[in-house]
Design a protein around this motif. Structure first.
Motif, short mmCIF file in Angstrom:
data_model
loop_
_atom_site.label_atom_id
_atom_site.label_comp_id
_atom_site.label_asym_id
_atom_site.label_seq_id
_atom_site.Cartn_x
_atom_site.Cartn_y
_atom_site.Cartn_z
N ALA A 47 2.73 15.56 -11.92
CA ALA A 47 2.83 15.58 -13.38
C ALA A 47 3.59 14.35 -13.85
CB ALA A 47 3.55 16.84 -13.84
N PRO A 48 3.32 13.90 -15.09
CA PRO A 48 4.10 12.76 -15.61
C PRO A 48 5.54 13.16 -15.84
CG PRO A 48 2.69 13.70 -17.32
CD PRO A 48 2.32 14.38 -16.05
N VAL A 49 6.46 12.22 -15.59
CA VAL A 49 7.88 12.48 -15.84
C VAL A 49 8.13 12.65 -17.33
CG1 VAL A 49 10.20 11.49 -15.69
CG2 VAL A 49 8.64 11.32 -13.74
N HIS A 50 7.50 11.82 -18.13
CA HIS A 50 7.64 11.87 -19.58
C HIS A 50 6.38 12.54 -20.16
CE1 HIS A 50 10.98 9.19 -18.87
NE2 HIS A 50 10.16 8.32 -18.29
N GLN A 51 6.56 13.72 -20.70
CA GLN A 51 5.43 14.55 -21.08
C GLN A 51 4.53 13.95 -22.16
OE1 GLN A 51 4.50 17.34 -19.46
NE2 GLN A 51 6.16 16.79 -18.06
N ASN A 52 5.07 13.02 -22.93
CA ASN A 52 4.26 12.42 -24.00
C ASN A 52 3.60 11.12 -23.58
OD1 ASN A 52 6.65 11.04 -23.82
ND2 ASN A 52 6.85 10.67 -26.02
N GLN A 53 3.70 10.78 -22.30
CA GLN A 53 3.10 9.54 -21.81
C GLN A 53 1.97 9.84 -20.84
OE1 GLN A 53 6.09 6.93 -20.21
NE2 GLN A 53 7.17 6.70 -22.16
N PRO A 54 1.00 8.93 -20.74
CA PRO A 54 -0.14 9.18 -19.84
C PRO A 54 0.27 9.16 -18.38
CG PRO A 54 -0.23 6.94 -20.71
CD PRO A 54 0.87 7.64 -21.45
N LEU A 55 -0.54 9.86 -17.59
CA LEU A 55 -0.33 9.89 -16.14
C LEU A 55 -1.36 8.99 -15.47
CD1 LEU A 55 0.75 11.15 -13.46
CD2 LEU A 55 -0.99 12.92 -13.74
#
Length: 329
Positions: A47-55
């Motif tokens: 999962a992305p570390v920053h939820q509002n940024q793309p993976l």
């Protein structure tokens, strides 16, 4: 950009290769489907570390009985092996070598901080979360716990260890990357590669001096020779090809490098000459180099002039560089 997955490619008697690619924004249905696929394949949740940024996640994985290894490139990402995943009974050991800072957490233990250039040895037997704090690359090796416990009796059931940079760890990573795209056809070559990877890991983790000496003279001799030749090929057109500079990059002494080459029946000068000729031959056979002058090829491969390449090439291949180069049919 939509996620995609390349299915493992398998050639007859060759080591299988899997290429995985995920890309998308959190909440994207396709991204969730790809994360579920990856969870089933690798038994971790990515999962992305920053939820509002793309993976963004891309990895290549080679798998053989006794060892799996590969490189990955990703955005800031967390990989979580949950308690539910741990019910699969896997207890493999995983060596991770990141190019950026990484934090590893396990229930009941202090978080382990791994800096670029360092490595971590982890057990798949317990839940854990690996957080890569920014975009970067990493290289990983997985081996069965039972195999390493046989070589390292005091290893423990579920280690979580930080390993400082050493020449052996560097050699292990370089060699692993060199063989990531090779076919590795046949059971003999595959078993040899697995033994080499396991031996290097055992030596890097502090196997006895006697075992390290045995491994150096037996399974690791070919590894060092391969790494030396690759290093030479990467620096043909530079001034960084002295015996001393090459040995320093390999993390060994100049005398040890000479012994490695002598055990293979060659010398530094002969190996360098052969590597330069192989590089020149490959350049001349490449269609896109059809308009390149012999002089340019000579300089690119470290020869002082075109005539020096011509003499050595004719002696080695029996034809001149001009006769050997690619021509349209």
């Amino acid at each position: 950009m939509s996620p995609s997955v390349d299915s493992p490619q398998t050639a007859e008697a060759a080591a299988p290769t899997a290429t995985l690619r995920l890309s998308g924004m959190p909440g994207d249905r396709n991204l969730k489907a790809m994360r579920d696929y990856l969870a089933g394949l690798m038994r971790v949740d990515v999962a992305p570390v920053h939820q509002n940024q793309p993976l963004h996640y891309e990895a290549g994985l080679r798998t053989l009985p006794g060892a799996s290894w590969g490189s990955s490139q990703a955005s800031a990402v967390s990989s979580t092996r949950t308690a539910a995943f741990c019910k699969d009974g896997q207890d493999d050991l995983m060596l991770v070598m990141p190019s950026v800072g990484m934090t590893i957490g396990q229930p009941g233990r202090d978080a382990l901080r791994v800096r670029p250039g360092e490595a971590a040895l982890l057990s798949q037997a317990r839940p854990m979360q690996i957080v890569m704090e920014q975009a970067g690359a990493s290289w990983a090796l997985r081996v069965p716990h039972s195999e390493m416990e046989r070589m390292l009796p005091r290893l423990g059931e579920a280690p979580m260890l930080a390993l400082r940079p050493t020449p052996m760890l560097g050699l292990l990573q370089r060699y692993g990357k060199l063989i990531e795209s090779e076919p590795l056809e046949g059971a003999g070559s595959q078993q040899l590669v697995v033994r080499q990877l396991q031996d290097m890991l055992a030596v890097a983790m502090g196997q006895s001096p006697d075992y390290a000496a045995w491994a150096e003279e037996n399974s690791l001799a070919a590894v060092r020779l391969r790494a030396v030749r690759a290093d030479m090929a990467a620096h043909l057109a530079t001034s960084r090809l002295s015996l001393q500079s090459l040995a320093a990059r390999q993390g060994i002494s100049a005398r040890q490098l000479q012994r490695v080459l002598a055990s293979a029946g060659t010398s530094y000068e002969e190996t360098l000459r052969h590597t330069r000729l192989q590089a020149a031959h490959a350049m001349l056979k490449e269609p896109r180099n059809a308009g390149m002058s012999i002089e340019v090829v000579a300089y690119a491969c470290g020869f002082s002039e075109a005539s020096a390449l011509g003499r050595a090439f004719k002696q080695h291949y029996g034809v001149t560089p001009g006769e050997a180069r690619w021509r349209p049919q």
